[in-house]
Design a protein around this motif. Structure first.
Motif, PDB file in Angstrom:
ATOM      1  N   VAL A 393       0.832  -1.205  -0.065  1.00  0.00           N
ATOM      2  CA  VAL A 393       0.044   0.024   0.007  1.00  0.00           C
ATOM      3  C   VAL A 393       0.755   1.371   0.214  1.00  0.00           C
ATOM      4  O   VAL A 393       1.602   1.399   0.915  1.00  0.00           O
ATOM      5  N   PRO A 394       0.924   1.815  -1.087  1.00  0.00           N
ATOM      6  CA  PRO A 394       1.675   3.282  -1.181  1.00  0.00           C
ATOM      7  C   PRO A 394       1.040   4.499  -0.276  1.00  0.00           C
ATOM      8  O   PRO A 394      -0.245   4.377   0.203  1.00  0.00           O
ATOM      9  N   THR A 395       2.092   5.400   0.348  1.00  0.00           N
ATOM     10  CA  THR A 395       1.495   6.407   0.806  1.00  0.00           C
ATOM     11  C   THR A 395       1.082   7.621  -0.020  1.00  0.00           C
ATOM     12  O   THR A 395       1.750   7.528  -1.057  1.00  0.00           O
ATOM     13  N   LEU A 396       0.253   8.683   0.753  1.00  0.00           N
ATOM     14  CA  LEU A 396      -0.093   9.636  -0.347  1.00  0.00           C
ATOM     15  C   LEU A 396       0.462  11.071   0.249  1.00  0.00           C
ATOM     16  O   LEU A 396       0.495  11.265   1.577  1.00  0.00           O
ATOM     17  N   THR A 397       1.158  11.781  -0.470  1.00  0.00           N
ATOM     18  CA  THR A 397       1.904  12.850   0.304  1.00  0.00           C
ATOM     19  C   THR A 397       0.922  14.148   0.323  1.00  0.00           C
ATOM     20  O   THR A 397      -0.329  13.981   0.048  1.00  0.00           O
ATOM     21  N   GLU A 398       1.212  15.170   1.248  1.00  0.00           N
ATOM     22  CA  GLU A 398       0.384  16.043   1.530  1.00  0.00           C
ATOM     23  C   GLU A 398      -0.026  16.886   0.271  1.00  0.00           C
ATOM     24  O   GLU A 398      -1.161  17.304   0.163  1.00  0.00           O
ATOM     25  N   GLN A 399       0.986  16.943  -0.663  1.00  0.00           N
ATOM     26  CA  GLN A 399       0.704  17.829  -1.848  1.00  0.00           C
ATOM     27  C   GLN A 399      -0.335  17.011  -2.757  1.00  0.00           C
ATOM     28  O   GLN A 399      -1.116  17.722  -3.390  1.00  0.00           O
ATOM     29  N   ALA A 400      -0.276  15.909  -2.873  1.00  0.00           N
ATOM     30  CA  ALA A 400      -0.991  14.743  -3.441  1.00  0.00           C
ATOM     31  C   ALA A 400      -2.409  15.110  -3.076  1.00  0.00           C
ATOM     32  O   ALA A 400      -3.567  15.040  -3.892  1.00  0.00           O
ATOM     33  N   LEU A 401      -2.603  14.739  -1.718  1.00  0.00           N
ATOM     34  CA  LEU A 401      -3.916  15.030  -0.940  1.00  0.00           C
ATOM     35  C   LEU A 401      -4.477  16.289  -1.326  1.00  0.00           C
ATOM     36  O   LEU A 401      -5.768  16.162  -1.530  1.00  0.00           O
ATOM     37  N   ALA A 402      -3.799  17.313  -1.208  1.00  0.00           N
ATOM     38  CA  ALA A 402      -4.216  18.724  -1.442  1.00  0.00           C
ATOM     39  C   ALA A 402      -4.590  18.628  -2.885  1.00  0.00           C
ATOM     40  O   ALA A 402      -5.796  19.409  -3.147  1.00  0.00           O
ATOM     41  N   ALA A 403      -4.227  18.249  -3.931  1.00  0.00           N
ATOM     42  CA  ALA A 403      -4.808  18.242  -5.103  1.00  0.00           C
ATOM     43  C   ALA A 403      -5.906  17.623  -5.325  1.00  0.00           C
ATOM     44  O   ALA A 403      -6.869  17.776  -6.070  1.00  0.00           O
ATOM     45  N   LEU A 404      -6.227  16.451  -4.578  1.00  0.00           N
ATOM     46  CA  LEU A 404      -7.240  15.680  -4.413  1.00  0.00           C
ATOM     47  C   LEU A 404      -8.500  16.350  -4.026  1.00  0.00           C
ATOM     48  O   LEU A 404      -9.677  16.604  -4.465  1.00  0.00           O
ATOM     49  N   LYS A 405      -8.257  17.123  -2.983  1.00  0.00           N
ATOM     50  CA  LYS A 405      -9.278  17.908  -2.311  1.00  0.00           C
ATOM     51  C   LYS A 405      -9.501  19.161  -3.039  1.00  0.00           C
ATOM     52  O   LYS A 405     -10.666  19.540  -2.844  1.00  0.00           O
ATOM     53  N   THR A 406      -8.845  19.605  -3.829  1.00  0.00           N
ATOM     54  CA  THR A 406      -9.078  20.960  -4.507  1.00  0.00           C
ATOM     55  C   THR A 406      -9.786  20.581  -6.071  1.00  0.00           C
ATOM     56  O   THR A 406     -10.430  21.324  -6.675  1.00  0.00           O
ATOM     57  N   CYS A 407      -9.754  19.294  -6.489  1.00  0.00           N
ATOM     58  CA  CYS A 407     -10.427  18.902  -7.763  1.00  0.00           C
ATOM     59  C   CYS A 407     -12.062  18.870  -7.633  1.00  0.00           C
ATOM     60  O   CYS A 407     -12.505  18.859  -6.696  1.00  0.00           O
ATOM     61  N   GLN A 408     -12.602  19.268  -8.584  1.00  0.00           N
ATOM     62  CA  GLN A 408     -13.942  19.479  -8.709  1.00  0.00           C
ATOM     63  C   GLN A 408     -14.840  18.379  -8.818  1.00  0.00           C
ATOM     64  O   GLN A 408     -16.061  17.929  -8.404  1.00  0.00           O
ATOM     65  N   TRP A 409     -14.102  17.102  -9.208  1.00  0.00           N
ATOM     66  CA  TRP A 409     -14.824  15.531  -9.383  1.00  0.00           C
ATOM     67  C   TRP A 409     -15.943  15.759  -9.971  1.00  0.00           C
ATOM     68  O   TRP A 409     -17.130  15.314  -9.364  1.00  0.00           O
ATOM     69  N   PRO A 410     -16.088  15.873 -11.186  1.00  0.00           N
ATOM     70  CA  PRO A 410     -17.287  15.840 -11.880  1.00  0.00           C
ATOM     71  C   PRO A 410     -17.823  14.418 -12.114  1.00  0.00           C
ATOM     72  O   PRO A 410     -18.965  14.261 -12.131  1.00  0.00           O
ATOM     73  N   GLY A 411     -16.970  13.496 -11.965  1.00  0.00           N
ATOM     74  CA  GLY A 411     -17.406  12.103 -11.924  1.00  0.00           C
ATOM     75  C   GLY A 411     -17.602  11.374 -10.645  1.00  0.00           C
ATOM     76  O   GLY A 411     -17.848  10.243 -10.423  1.00  0.00           O
ATOM     77  N   ASN A 412     -17.453  12.556  -9.614  1.00  0.00           N
ATOM     78  CA  ASN A 412     -17.628  12.001  -8.163  1.00  0.00           C
ATOM     79  C   ASN A 412     -16.980  10.703  -7.817  1.00  0.00           C
ATOM     80  O   ASN A 412     -15.686  10.724  -8.140  1.00  0.00           O
ATOM     81  N   ILE A 413     -17.390  10.002  -6.663  1.00  0.00           N
ATOM     82  CA  ILE A 413     -16.561   8.894  -6.016  1.00  0.00           C
ATOM     83  C   ILE A 413     -16.090   7.844  -7.247  1.00  0.00           C
ATOM     84  O   ILE A 413     -15.010   7.526  -7.120  1.00  0.00           O
TER      85      ILE A 413
END
Length: 520
Positions: A393-413
């Motif tokens: 299981v890889p780890t997720l950096t803070e910058q990667a997590l921030a990128a996920l949180k700022t995305c609008q996710w038009p396709g959702n989950i």
């Protein structure tokens, strides 16, 4: 009395032992001889084991003489009967003339209301088809009515010396068949604990769903594509009193009108050209005592909407081409990513059906409105992906997590899951960086698009899609352009008819292109 005599095997020993019994004038009901053993069933109730042992005591070729409960054949018959009685499906042994020879316990339980046994009677008295016609048919399974109840029947011929001596008729209840189909459709766990999220809107949604699970009313689930409407519907079903019954899901956008109608209502034998000879049960029969989930209900034709409305009035229906009225005990859960009141205004959805379906309503918030839940969802999907690709299981950096949180996710989950699965599959370092997320997002930028509840928003999204498409040279651009365009517009126009209208081409051309580029 039944006895087992173990002997030293030699020619004529059985006859000698029988001669001793004849001298004592002991009546024998049955006799079985196997290697080294002779089994005898005596008729006299006054005969004792010691008498038999004394009559054989002078012989040195007898190892022992013991009392037994059953002879080998009787023991095998008892085991076979026990085996048949443990099978939950009714089984009938029928001879070549259609006479019922024997039935198992499950079949006997169907006859509680009858004051007589059906063994020895003709099967045609209890089914809605001719036994001789079934016997001559090449079809080995079909639907039939036995004692006014519908079953899927399997007919297995019995052959004796190369000629038929009868058949075994196995009746499978629609409920059991529906449970098997439900198991095939999804083996994923669908409980409230599997709905990941600590957002206040998600907690409220869970509590509402739990309360609705106690009721027997229709539920309408609304939410953008990819938000998990089917997962919520399954969780509702599993928390209800119908949890042990089938949960059958049907996507109304995936089938043309005629096939969708037969999937829901089934059809009678000979209802149309190409129909199965024995007919076919619909989901309303297969989901008996369970739940039917109608996904993308807005895509249902107006004709089928009217037929579904009629069904919801009293839960009575007929199979296509059939005359017998059936009653279904099912709960209806429907879902749509479209704004149904707006569809009603455009006369694409019946208002009266909307009120029938919208007795209870659940609305799933889009992922962009619950950014804090992305942390929990990301951890879950990364673990799932690592398990599937057999990696640590890889780890997720803070910058990667921030990128996920700022995305609008038009396709959702669903889009979030796809992005993380791609990032994990392509990762070799054990750490998912922001660049990995950006690279995965770029692959989906032309495909994962927001589904808006507003027509104007949809048109604006449509225009943005076309502007975002890029190509290099004429030689390679045409097919790439077609594929990108179809992938981009298909979520907005999820049927070949609508997509053909949008692009002003024939329905057949769109269907051909979708198959060519494997878009579904």
């Amino acid at each position: 009395m039944r006895i087992e005599i173990k002997v030293k095997d030699r020619i004529g020993i059985s006859q000698e032992i029988l001669a001793i019994f004849a001298e004592n004038r002991w009546n024998i009901r049955s006799l079985e001889v196997v290697s080294h053993f002779i089994y005898v069933h005596f008729m006299s109730s006054k005969l004792a084991l010691i008498d038999v042992q004394n009559s054989l005591s002078h012989r040195d070729d007898i190892v022992h003489c013991l009392s037994v409960d059953l002879l080998p054949t009787q023991r095998r018959e008892a085991h076979l009967k026990t085996l048949l009685d443990t099978i939950p499906d009714p089984i009938l042994d029928i001879d070549q003339n259609g006479i019922i020879v024997i039935i198992n316990t499950a079949a006997q339980s169907l006859l509680k209301e009858l004051a007589f046994t059906i063994e020895g009677q003709h099967i045609d008295q209890y089914i809605d088809q001719s036994f001789q016609a079934m016997l001559n048919s090449s079809v080995s399974n079909f639907s039939l009515s036995f004692l006014e109840h519908s079953y899927l029947a399997d007919i297995t011929p019995i052959f004796s010396e190369h000629s038929s001596s009868g058949v075994i008729l196995t009746l499978r209840s629609m409920n059991r068949v529906g449970q098997h189909i439900a198991l095939i459709q999804s083996r994923e766990q669908a409980e409230f604990d599997n709905i990941i999220g600590e957002n206040s809107a998600i907690r409220l949604l869970k509590s509402q769903t739990l309360r609705f699970s106690e009721l027997e009313l229709p539920v309408l689930i609304s939410g953008e594509t990819g938000t998990g409407k089917e997962l919520l519907a399954r969780a509702l079903h599993n928390a209800s009193r119908r949890a042990d019954a089938p949960f059958l899901a049907l996507n109304c956008a995936a089938l043309p009108e005629n096939l969708l109608e037969s999937e829901l209502f089934g059809y009678a034998p000979g209802a149309f050209t190409g129909a199965q000879k024995g007919g076919k049960p619909g989901l309303f029969e297969l989901a008996e005592t369970g739940t039917i989930f109608l996904d993308e209900i807005a895509e249902m034709s107006v004709y089928l909407q009217a037929k579904l409305l009629r069904f919801l009035q009293d839960y009575k229906y007929r199979r296509l081409g059939g005359t017998k009225e059936l009653t279904a005990n099912v709960r209806i859960i429907s879902a749509s990513h479209q704004h149904l009141p707006q569809q009603i205004e455009r006369q694409l959805f019946r208002e009266d059906l909307f009120y029938r379906l919208n007795v209870l309503n659940l609305s799933i918030p889009p992922l962009r409105e619950r950014p804090d839940d992305i942390i929990l969802l990301a951890a879950h999907f990364i673990k799932m992906a690592a398990l599937q690709v057999a990696r640590k299981v890889p780890t997720l950096t803070e910058q990667a997590l921030a990128a996920l949180k700022t995305c609008q996710w038009p396709g959702n989950i669903r889009q979030l899951q796809n992005i993380l699965f791609r990032a994990v599959a392509l990762n070799d370092s054990g750490v998912i960086e922001k660049s990995d997320i950006d690279g995965a997002l770029s692959q989906f930028s032309a495909v994962d698009l927001p589904i808006s509840h507003n027509t104007a928003d949809s048109v604006e999204s449509d225009n943005n899609i076309v502007e975002q498409l890029q190509w290099s040279d004429w030689h390679s651009a045409q097919e790439q352009f077609e594929e990108d365009l179809l992938k981009a517009l298909y979520p907005l126009y999820p049927t070949t008819r609508k997509l053909a209208e949008r692009l002003k081409v024939s329905h057949n051309k769109i269907a051909m292109k979708l198959r060519k580029y494997h878009i579904s």
